[in-house]
Motif scaffolding. Structure first.
Motif, PDB file in Angstrom:
ATOM      1  N   MET A  57      53.328  56.137  37.036  1.00 14.72           N
ATOM      2  CA  MET A  57      53.151  57.232  36.080  1.00 14.72           C
ATOM      3  C   MET A  57      54.278  57.250  35.059  1.00 14.72           C
ATOM      4  SD  MET A  57      51.432  60.391  38.196  1.00 14.72           S
ATOM      5  CE  MET A  57      52.696  60.495  39.424  1.00 14.72           C
ATOM      6  N   GLN A  58      55.508  57.018  35.490  1.00 17.21           N
ATOM      7  CA  GLN A  58      56.634  56.997  34.555  1.00 17.21           C
ATOM      8  C   GLN A  58      56.453  55.913  33.506  1.00 17.21           C
ATOM      9  OE1 GLN A  58      59.910  56.579  37.320  1.00 17.21           O
ATOM     10  NE2 GLN A  58      60.390  58.761  37.236  1.00 17.21           N
ATOM     11  N   VAL A  59      56.086  54.721  33.938  1.00 17.54           N
ATOM     12  CA  VAL A  59      55.893  53.610  33.006  1.00 17.54           C
ATOM     13  C   VAL A  59      54.774  53.923  32.025  1.00 17.54           C
ATOM     14  CG1 VAL A  59      55.082  51.214  32.822  1.00 17.54           C
ATOM     15  CG2 VAL A  59      56.813  51.823  34.527  1.00 17.54           C
TER      16      VAL A  59
ATOM     17  N   GLU B  77      41.399  53.160  48.929  1.00 22.91           N
ATOM     18  CA  GLU B  77      40.342  53.304  47.924  1.00 22.91           C
ATOM     19  C   GLU B  77      40.911  53.794  46.594  1.00 22.91           C
ATOM     20  OE1 GLU B  77      36.873  55.533  49.154  1.00 22.91           O
ATOM     21  OE2 GLU B  77      36.946  54.615  51.135  1.00 22.91           O
ATOM     22  N   GLY B  78      41.788  54.795  46.654  1.00 22.04           N
ATOM     23  CA  GLY B  78      42.413  55.292  45.434  1.00 22.04           C
ATOM     24  C   GLY B  78      43.257  54.233  44.762  1.00 22.04           C
ATOM     25  N   LEU B  79      44.035  53.514  45.553  1.00 22.76           N
ATOM     26  CA  LEU B  79      44.868  52.446  44.984  1.00 22.76           C
ATOM     27  C   LEU B  79      44.017  51.311  44.427  1.00 22.76           C
ATOM     28  CD1 LEU B  79      47.792  52.289  47.585  1.00 22.76           C
ATOM     29  CD2 LEU B  79      47.864  53.219  45.246  1.00 22.76           C
ATOM     30  N   SER B  80      42.839  51.103  44.988  1.00 18.55           N
ATOM     31  CA  SER B  80      41.926  50.085  44.457  1.00 18.55           C
ATOM     32  C   SER B  80      41.428  50.481  43.073  1.00 18.55           C
ATOM     33  CB  SER B  80      40.757  49.856  45.408  1.00 18.55           C
ATOM     34  OG  SER B  80      41.228  49.268  46.602  1.00 18.55           O
ATOM     35  N   ARG B  81      41.176  51.768  42.866  1.00 21.74           N
ATOM     36  CA  ARG B  81      40.808  52.244  41.524  1.00 21.74           C
ATOM     37  C   ARG B  81      41.977  52.038  40.553  1.00 21.74           C
ATOM     38  NH1 ARG B  81      39.431  56.662  44.405  1.00 21.74           N
ATOM     39  NH2 ARG B  81      40.865  57.976  43.242  1.00 21.74           N
ATOM     40  N   LEU B  82      43.198  52.329  41.024  1.00 28.40           N
ATOM     41  CA  LEU B  82      44.382  52.122  40.190  1.00 28.40           C
ATOM     42  C   LEU B  82      44.558  50.644  39.875  1.00 28.40           C
ATOM     43  CD1 LEU B  82      46.884  53.445  38.845  1.00 28.40           C
ATOM     44  CD2 LEU B  82      48.111  52.986  40.991  1.00 28.40           C
ATOM     45  N   LEU B  83      44.320  49.787  40.845  1.00 31.46           N
ATOM     46  CA  LEU B  83      44.408  48.349  40.629  1.00 31.46           C
ATOM     47  C   LEU B  83      43.389  47.900  39.588  1.00 31.46           C
ATOM     48  CD1 LEU B  83      45.548  45.552  41.445  1.00 31.46           C
ATOM     49  CD2 LEU B  83      43.868  45.533  43.314  1.00 31.46           C
ATOM     50  N   ALA B  84      42.165  48.376  39.714  1.00 36.39           N
ATOM     51  CA  ALA B  84      41.115  48.007  38.762  1.00 36.39           C
ATOM     52  C   ALA B  84      41.446  48.501  37.353  1.00 36.39           C
ATOM     53  CB  ALA B  84      39.772  48.563  39.217  1.00 36.39           C
ATOM     54  N   ASP B  85      41.935  49.730  37.248  1.00 37.58           N
ATOM     55  CA  ASP B  85      42.328  50.252  35.935  1.00 37.58           C
ATOM     56  C   ASP B  85      43.486  49.454  35.358  1.00 37.58           C
ATOM     57  OD1 ASP B  85      40.399  52.238  35.909  1.00 37.58           O
ATOM     58  OD2 ASP B  85      41.788  53.881  36.330  1.00 37.58           O
ATOM     59  N   THR B  86      44.437  49.103  36.192  1.00 41.89           N
ATOM     60  CA  THR B  86      45.602  48.354  35.734  1.00 41.89           C
ATOM     61  C   THR B  86      45.189  46.969  35.247  1.00 41.89           C
ATOM     62  OG1 THR B  86      47.023  49.555  37.279  1.00 41.89           O
ATOM     63  CG2 THR B  86      47.896  47.502  36.393  1.00 41.89           C
ATOM     64  N   TYR B  87      44.332  46.312  36.013  1.00 45.31           N
ATOM     65  CA  TYR B  87      43.885  44.981  35.606  1.00 45.31           C
ATOM     66  C   TYR B  87      43.037  45.057  34.335  1.00 45.31           C
ATOM     67  CZ  TYR B  87      42.978  40.060  36.106  1.00 45.31           C
ATOM     68  OH  TYR B  87      42.952  38.704  35.882  1.00 45.31           O
TER      69      TYR B  87
ATOM     70  N   PHE C 144      52.749  44.274  22.592  1.00 44.39           N
ATOM     71  CA  PHE C 144      51.627  44.076  23.505  1.00 44.39           C
ATOM     72  C   PHE C 144      51.980  43.052  24.581  1.00 44.39           C
ATOM     73  CE2 PHE C 144      48.314  45.252  19.982  1.00 44.39           C
ATOM     74  CZ  PHE C 144      48.750  46.564  20.016  1.00 44.39           C
ATOM     75  N   GLU C 145      52.748  42.022  24.231  1.00 41.80           N
ATOM     76  CA  GLU C 145      53.166  41.033  25.219  1.00 41.80           C
ATOM     77  C   GLU C 145      54.041  41.674  26.302  1.00 41.80           C
ATOM     78  OE1 GLU C 145      55.174  36.606  25.578  1.00 41.80           O
ATOM     79  OE2 GLU C 145      55.360  37.686  23.690  1.00 41.80           O
ATOM     80  N   THR C 146      54.965  42.506  25.886  1.00 42.35           N
ATOM     81  CA  THR C 146      55.813  43.227  26.843  1.00 42.35           C
ATOM     82  C   THR C 146      54.956  44.082  27.764  1.00 42.35           C
ATOM     83  OG1 THR C 146      57.660  43.260  25.283  1.00 42.35           O
ATOM     84  CG2 THR C 146      57.697  44.899  27.046  1.00 42.35           C
ATOM     85  N   GLN C 147      53.957  44.746  27.186  1.00 42.48           N
ATOM     86  CA  GLN C 147      53.110  45.643  27.975  1.00 42.48           C
ATOM     87  C   GLN C 147      52.220  44.875  28.941  1.00 42.48           C
ATOM     88  OE1 GLN C 147      51.218  48.145  25.044  1.00 42.48           O
ATOM     89  NE2 GLN C 147      53.149  49.108  24.488  1.00 42.48           N
ATOM     90  N   TYR C 148      51.590  43.787  28.496  1.00 45.02           N
ATOM     91  CA  TYR C 148      50.712  43.084  29.433  1.00 45.02           C
ATOM     92  C   TYR C 148      51.514  42.379  30.523  1.00 45.02           C
ATOM     93  CZ  TYR C 148      51.020  38.328  27.286  1.00 45.02           C
ATOM     94  OH  TYR C 148      51.429  37.105  26.813  1.00 45.02           O
ATOM     95  N   THR C 149      52.735  41.971  30.218  1.00 42.92           N
ATOM     96  CA  THR C 149      53.585  41.363  31.242  1.00 42.92           C
ATOM     97  C   THR C 149      53.933  42.390  32.319  1.00 42.92           C
ATOM     98  OG1 THR C 149      54.478  39.780  29.652  1.00 42.92           O
ATOM     99  CG2 THR C 149      55.771  40.163  31.651  1.00 42.92           C
ATOM    100  N   GLU C 150      54.258  43.601  31.899  1.00 37.80           N
ATOM    101  CA  GLU C 150      54.564  44.677  32.851  1.00 37.80           C
ATOM    102  C   GLU C 150      53.338  44.996  33.699  1.00 37.80           C
ATOM    103  OE1 GLU C 150      55.134  48.139  34.948  1.00 37.80           O
ATOM    104  OE2 GLU C 150      53.630  48.049  33.343  1.00 37.80           O
ATOM    105  N   LEU C 151      52.164  45.042  33.080  1.00 39.39           N
ATOM    106  CA  LEU C 151      50.925  45.328  33.812  1.00 39.39           C
ATOM    107  C   LEU C 151      50.609  44.230  34.826  1.00 39.39           C
ATOM    108  CD1 LEU C 151      48.873  46.661  30.791  1.00 39.39           C
ATOM    109  CD2 LEU C 151      49.438  47.987  32.841  1.00 39.39           C
ATOM    110  N   ALA C 152      50.885  42.974  34.472  1.00 43.44           N
ATOM    111  CA  ALA C 152      50.637  41.860  35.393  1.00 43.44           C
ATOM    112  C   ALA C 152      51.502  41.999  36.649  1.00 43.44           C
ATOM    113  CB  ALA C 152      50.903  40.524  34.704  1.00 43.44           C
ATOM    114  N   LEU C 153      52.733  42.416  36.476  1.00 42.15           N
ATOM    115  CA  LEU C 153      53.614  42.632  37.626  1.00 42.15           C
ATOM    116  C   LEU C 153      53.132  43.816  38.464  1.00 42.15           C
ATOM    117  CD1 LEU C 153      57.052  42.074  35.864  1.00 42.15           C
ATOM    118  CD2 LEU C 153      55.857  40.490  37.404  1.00 42.15           C
ATOM    119  N   ALA C 154      52.639  44.853  37.802  1.00 42.17           N
ATOM    120  CA  ALA C 154      52.159  46.049  38.505  1.00 42.17           C
ATOM    121  C   ALA C 154      50.947  45.739  39.369  1.00 42.17           C
ATOM    122  CB  ALA C 154      51.827  47.145  37.500  1.00 42.17           C
ATOM    123  N   VAL C 155      50.065  44.886  38.886  1.00 38.34           N
ATOM    124  CA  VAL C 155      48.872  44.513  39.642  1.00 38.34           C
ATOM    125  C   VAL C 155      49.273  43.985  41.019  1.00 38.34           C
ATOM    126  CG1 VAL C 155      47.045  42.747  39.719  1.00 38.34           C
ATOM    127  CG2 VAL C 155      47.360  44.113  37.666  1.00 38.34           C
TER     128      VAL C 155
END
Length: 163
Positions: A147-149, A24-34, A59-70
């Motif tokens: 958190m580091q990222v 459940e917690g990771l699902s919140r993190l997933l939703a926030d990340t997406y 911004f492109e670098t950041q959204y690419t990193e977020l896409a991988l994190a999802v």
């Protein structure tokens, strides 16, 4: 939120209830990340002004990193034996990152992304007591990396706001 479906016979040394709470917690993190991914991609497309090139690329670098994190977050939820949420309606219910209507000015975009990055840090940090309590090292490792990222990205974005 309690998951109605779980994979049966998951025996990884973490009881069902704890795995459910962590999922459940990771699902919140997933939703926030997406949600932050969508916001960052939107700002990448729509940024204007004297810092256009710098912000467009950042911004492109950041959204690419977020896409991988999802993907990493969703796969961890699956490894715990639960389905990963994957619809806009689920993300809207789970996310603590609000949508931004319209197209803000570049400086406001930066501030909104700082707030989004910091929100992700707080969401990840809030899950830590759950994973610590049951020695869920893979989830703890994932949370530490996230958190580091996000702390580093927030710092870099904040630096753009200084006069």
């Amino acid at each position: 939120m309690s998951f109605p479906v779980k994979v049966k016979n998951v025996n990884i040394g973490i009881n069902d209830a704890s795995r459910g709470e962590i999922a459940e917690g990771l699902s919140r993190l997933l939703a926030d990340t997406y949600s932050l991914y969508l916001k960052t991609h939107n700002f990448h497309w729509n940024v204007t002004g004297p810092m256009f090139q710098t912000l467009h690329l950042m911004f492109e670098t950041q959204y690419t990193e977020l896409a991988l994190a999802v993907d990493l977050i969703a796969e961890r939820i699956r490894a715990l034996g639960y389905p990963a949420p994957g619809t806009y309606s689920e993300y809207a219910k789970l996310s603590s990152i609000p949508e931004t209507p319209g197209v803000p000015k570049a400086k406001e975009m930066i501030q909104l992304l700082v707030e989004g990055q910091e929100t992700l840090v707080r969401t990840a940090r809030s899950i830590f007591p759950l994973v610590d309590a049951v020695n869920d090292e893979p989830s703890a490792d994932l949370l530490t990396q996230r958190m580091q990222v996000h702390e580093k990205t927030a710092w870099m974005l904040r630096s753009l706001l200084e006069e």
